[in-house]
Design a protein around this motif. Structure first.
Motif, PDB file in Angstrom:
ATOM      1  N   THR A   1       1.025  -1.523   0.503  1.00  0.00           N
ATOM      2  CA  THR A   1      -0.586  -0.294   0.041  1.00  0.00           C
ATOM      3  C   THR A   1       0.661   1.269  -0.152  1.00  0.00           C
ATOM      4  OG1 THR A   1      -0.373  -0.814   2.447  1.00  0.00           O
ATOM      5  CG2 THR A   1      -1.660  -0.879   0.972  1.00  0.00           C
ATOM      6  N   LEU A   2       2.407   1.399  -0.619  1.00  0.00           N
ATOM      7  CA  LEU A   2       3.204   2.136  -0.849  1.00  0.00           C
ATOM      8  C   LEU A   2       2.679   3.173  -1.298  1.00  0.00           C
ATOM      9  CD1 LEU A   2       6.760   1.202   0.165  1.00  0.00           C
ATOM     10  CD2 LEU A   2       5.073   2.131   2.130  1.00  0.00           C
ATOM     11  N   LYS A   3       2.091   4.868  -1.179  1.00  0.00           N
ATOM     12  CA  LYS A   3       1.634   5.461  -2.592  1.00  0.00           C
ATOM     13  C   LYS A   3       2.650   6.018  -3.004  1.00  0.00           C
ATOM     14  CE  LYS A   3      -1.895   7.504   0.556  1.00  0.00           C
ATOM     15  NZ  LYS A   3      -1.451   6.432   1.618  1.00  0.00           N
ATOM     16  N   SER A   4       4.347   6.340  -2.691  1.00  0.00           N
ATOM     17  CA  SER A   4       5.898   6.488  -3.689  1.00  0.00           C
ATOM     18  C   SER A   4       6.127   5.167  -4.120  1.00  0.00           C
ATOM     19  CB  SER A   4       6.479   6.885  -2.200  1.00  0.00           C
ATOM     20  OG  SER A   4       6.987   6.087  -1.477  1.00  0.00           O
ATOM     21  N   VAL A   5       5.667   4.237  -3.718  1.00  0.00           N
ATOM     22  CA  VAL A   5       7.056   3.212  -4.849  1.00  0.00           C
ATOM     23  C   VAL A   5       5.231   2.434  -4.778  1.00  0.00           C
ATOM     24  CG1 VAL A   5       8.539   1.158  -4.482  1.00  0.00           C
ATOM     25  CG2 VAL A   5       8.797   3.229  -3.490  1.00  0.00           C
ATOM     26  N   LYS A   6       5.216   1.661  -5.535  1.00  0.00           N
ATOM     27  CA  LYS A   6       3.842   0.961  -6.762  1.00  0.00           C
ATOM     28  C   LYS A   6       5.374  -0.450  -6.549  1.00  0.00           C
ATOM     29  CE  LYS A   6       0.945   4.110  -5.887  1.00  0.00           C
ATOM     30  NZ  LYS A   6      -0.595   4.007  -5.129  1.00  0.00           N
ATOM     31  N   LEU A   7       4.839  -1.065  -5.545  1.00  0.00           N
ATOM     32  CA  LEU A   7       4.900  -2.637  -6.425  1.00  0.00           C
ATOM     33  C   LEU A   7       4.525  -3.622  -6.844  1.00  0.00           C
ATOM     34  CD1 LEU A   7       7.368  -3.093  -3.117  1.00  0.00           C
ATOM     35  CD2 LEU A   7       8.607  -2.721  -4.815  1.00  0.00           C
ATOM     36  N   LYS A   8       3.876  -4.696  -7.231  1.00  0.00           N
ATOM     37  CA  LYS A   8       3.550  -5.619  -7.679  1.00  0.00           C
ATOM     38  C   LYS A   8       3.210  -6.750  -6.483  1.00  0.00           C
ATOM     39  CE  LYS A   8       4.147  -5.517 -12.997  1.00  0.00           C
ATOM     40  NZ  LYS A   8       4.983  -6.118 -13.802  1.00  0.00           N
ATOM     41  N   LYS A   9       2.060  -7.263  -5.995  1.00  0.00           N
ATOM     42  CA  LYS A   9       1.962  -8.048  -5.847  1.00  0.00           C
ATOM     43  C   LYS A   9       2.682  -9.725  -5.444  1.00  0.00           C
ATOM     44  CE  LYS A   9      -2.835  -7.485  -4.824  1.00  0.00           C
ATOM     45  NZ  LYS A   9      -4.796  -8.610  -4.501  1.00  0.00           N
ATOM     46  N   ARG A  10       3.271  -9.749  -6.440  1.00  0.00           N
ATOM     47  CA  ARG A  10       3.943 -10.960  -6.621  1.00  0.00           C
ATOM     48  C   ARG A  10       5.718 -10.247  -5.733  1.00  0.00           C
ATOM     49  NH1 ARG A  10       4.472 -12.344 -13.108  1.00  0.00           N
ATOM     50  NH2 ARG A  10       4.859  -9.880 -12.727  1.00  0.00           N
ATOM     51  N   SER A  11       5.944  -9.116  -5.715  1.00  0.00           N
ATOM     52  CA  SER A  11       7.384  -8.910  -5.131  1.00  0.00           C
ATOM     53  C   SER A  11       7.234  -8.888  -4.349  1.00  0.00           C
ATOM     54  CB  SER A  11       7.682  -7.665  -6.431  1.00  0.00           C
ATOM     55  OG  SER A  11       7.613  -7.441  -7.533  1.00  0.00           O
TER      56      SER A  11
ATOM     57  N   PHE B   1      10.349 -20.507   4.329  1.00  0.00           N
ATOM     58  CA  PHE B   1       9.502 -19.017   2.577  1.00  0.00           C
ATOM     59  C   PHE B   1       8.690 -19.678   2.174  1.00  0.00           C
ATOM     60  CE2 PHE B   1      10.918 -19.016  -1.698  1.00  0.00           C
ATOM     61  CZ  PHE B   1      11.175 -17.985  -2.169  1.00  0.00           C
ATOM     62  N   ILE B   2       8.589 -20.749   1.729  1.00  0.00           N
ATOM     63  CA  ILE B   2       7.676 -21.703   1.530  1.00  0.00           C
ATOM     64  C   ILE B   2       5.613 -21.222   2.102  1.00  0.00           C
ATOM     65  CG2 ILE B   2       6.815 -24.107   1.294  1.00  0.00           C
ATOM     66  CD1 ILE B   2       9.212 -25.325   1.019  1.00  0.00           C
ATOM     67  N   LEU B   3       5.895 -21.614   3.529  1.00  0.00           N
ATOM     68  CA  LEU B   3       4.547 -20.849   4.343  1.00  0.00           C
ATOM     69  C   LEU B   3       4.999 -19.121   3.592  1.00  0.00           C
ATOM     70  CD1 LEU B   3       2.879 -21.710   6.537  1.00  0.00           C
ATOM     71  CD2 LEU B   3       4.391 -21.008   8.494  1.00  0.00           C
ATOM     72  N   ALA B   4       5.414 -18.466   4.179  1.00  0.00           N
ATOM     73  CA  ALA B   4       5.121 -16.830   3.749  1.00  0.00           C
ATOM     74  C   ALA B   4       4.728 -17.182   2.735  1.00  0.00           C
ATOM     75  CB  ALA B   4       6.362 -16.346   3.508  1.00  0.00           C
ATOM     76  N   LEU B   5       5.106 -17.431   1.024  1.00  0.00           N
ATOM     77  CA  LEU B   5       4.650 -17.473  -0.329  1.00  0.00           C
ATOM     78  C   LEU B   5       3.605 -17.565   0.199  1.00  0.00           C
ATOM     79  CD1 LEU B   5       7.655 -19.170  -2.248  1.00  0.00           C
ATOM     80  CD2 LEU B   5       7.034 -16.795  -2.508  1.00  0.00           C
ATOM     81  N   PHE B   6       3.204 -18.752   0.608  1.00  0.00           N
ATOM     82  CA  PHE B   6       1.886 -19.320   0.959  1.00  0.00           C
ATOM     83  C   PHE B   6       0.916 -18.343   1.455  1.00  0.00           C
ATOM     84  CE2 PHE B   6      -1.918 -21.699   2.524  1.00  0.00           C
ATOM     85  CZ  PHE B   6      -2.278 -21.754   0.900  1.00  0.00           C
ATOM     86  N   TYR B   7       1.027 -17.909   2.691  1.00  0.00           N
ATOM     87  CA  TYR B   7       0.196 -17.308   3.329  1.00  0.00           C
ATOM     88  C   TYR B   7       0.388 -15.343   2.701  1.00  0.00           C
ATOM     89  CZ  TYR B   7       0.013 -19.687   7.188  1.00  0.00           C
ATOM     90  OH  TYR B   7      -0.507 -20.870   8.286  1.00  0.00           O
ATOM     91  N   GLY B   8       1.586 -15.136   2.106  1.00  0.00           N
ATOM     92  CA  GLY B   8       1.507 -13.441   2.051  1.00  0.00           C
ATOM     93  C   GLY B   8       0.685 -13.704   0.835  1.00  0.00           C
ATOM     94  N   TYR B   9       0.069 -14.434  -0.638  1.00  0.00           N
ATOM     95  CA  TYR B   9      -0.915 -14.475  -1.570  1.00  0.00           C
ATOM     96  C   TYR B   9      -2.691 -14.787  -0.454  1.00  0.00           C
ATOM     97  CZ  TYR B   9      -3.901 -16.948  -4.565  1.00  0.00           C
ATOM     98  OH  TYR B   9      -5.001 -17.205  -5.295  1.00  0.00           O
ATOM     99  N   ILE B  10      -2.094 -14.994   0.159  1.00  0.00           N
ATOM    100  CA  ILE B  10      -3.395 -15.476   1.068  1.00  0.00           C
ATOM    101  C   ILE B  10      -4.327 -14.325   1.616  1.00  0.00           C
ATOM    102  CG2 ILE B  10      -5.336 -16.795   3.019  1.00  0.00           C
ATOM    103  CD1 ILE B  10      -5.000 -17.983   0.631  1.00  0.00           C
ATOM    104  N   TYR B  11      -3.260 -14.122   2.714  1.00  0.00           N
ATOM    105  CA  TYR B  11      -3.202 -13.151   3.327  1.00  0.00           C
ATOM    106  C   TYR B  11      -2.956 -11.524   2.277  1.00  0.00           C
ATOM    107  CZ  TYR B  11      -2.342  -8.507   6.183  1.00  0.00           C
ATOM    108  OH  TYR B  11      -3.116  -7.353   7.067  1.00  0.00           O
ATOM    109  N   LEU B  12      -3.243 -11.004   1.571  1.00  0.00           N
ATOM    110  CA  LEU B  12      -3.512 -10.060   0.576  1.00  0.00           C
ATOM    111  C   LEU B  12      -5.047 -10.437  -0.246  1.00  0.00           C
ATOM    112  CD1 LEU B  12       0.387  -9.501  -1.477  1.00  0.00           C
ATOM    113  CD2 LEU B  12      -1.023  -8.347   0.458  1.00  0.00           C
TER     114      LEU B  12
END
Length: 231
Positions: A148-158, A182-193
């Motif tokens: 949700t940064l306004k100054s830097v737009k990052l893609k969800k994958r990044s 690392f695997i857990l955070a990949l999956f959790y990050g997707y679910i959270y967003l």
């Protein structure tokens, strides 16, 4: 006959209802999370003050959560402390959890590291609390703020990849923990967003983490944290 209004209804479950937060605040929160991670290496790994560090970290971050909540009552919901989508997120997590448990047992059997002991029972109760705190810090504050940064737009994958790298590095030097988190955070990050709910993520973080230690990593966190502290 009553008019059909369902098509005009809007789902506000994932709408950010909090007051606008500046990029400065978001970056400071990420920095605070990074400092907490550094503290883990100093107090947990080097000084072996595991339980005091966990208690102090939970207390300090609880104070901050209360501070933000007093300023904006909607911030807890925006972070993911919510129950309205608990069941839907639970359904998303369950297949991953089942595959993970089968994998843990299989790897542990091959390695000869299966360590069934009653010590896992208190961890299944207490570890989800610390797991929820970890998910709040890494997924809620890091991934949530980066997305949700306004100054830097990052893609969800990044955002997901950066968060996963950071979460994994905190668990250095254990190779298995580096890979697993690392695997857990990949999956959790997707679910959270996709659907924010820290309760489900924290609960399964605790349960899967406890099982991971006693099957794959061949460590006894209960003895390391509680028994060593008492002795």
């Amino acid at each position: 006959m009553k008019p059909k209004l369902t098509k005009y209804l809007i789902d506000y479950s994932n709408v950010n209802l909090t007051r606008p937060i500046s990029d400065k605040v978001r970056l400071l929160e990420i920095l605070a999370v990074a400092l907490t991670g550094i503290g883990k290496f100093i107090f947990m790994d080097y000084l072996n003050w595991r339980l005091p560090f966990v208690i102090v970290a939970i207390l300090l971050w609880s104070v901050y959560v209360r501070y933000r909540y007093k300023k904006d009552s909607q911030v807890l919901r925006d972070w993911g402390f919510r129950r309205d989508n608990f069941k839907s997120v639970l359904r998303l997590i369950l297949p991953f959890a089942v595959i993970s448990i089968v994998s843990f047992i299989g790897i542990g059997y091959i390695q000869g590291t299966l360590n069934p002991t009653w010590h896992i029972l208190p961890l299944l109760i207490t570890y989800p609390i610390w797991g929820t705190v970890q998910q709040f810090l890494t997924i809620g504050l890091v991934a949530g703020n980066l997305s949700t940064l306004k100054s830097v737009k990052l893609k969800k994958r990044s955002v997901i990849f950066i968060t996963s790298i950071l979460f994994s590095l905190v668990h250095y030097p254990s190779v298995w923990l580096l890979i697993g988190t690392f695997i857990l955070a990949l999956f959790y990050g997707y679910i959270y967003l996709k659907s924010k709910n820290l309760y489900v993520l924290g609960l399964f973080h605790g349960w899967l983490g406890a099982l991971f230690y006693y099957t794959v990593v061949n460590q006894d966190p209960f003895a390391d944290v509680f028994l060593n502290f008492l002795n």
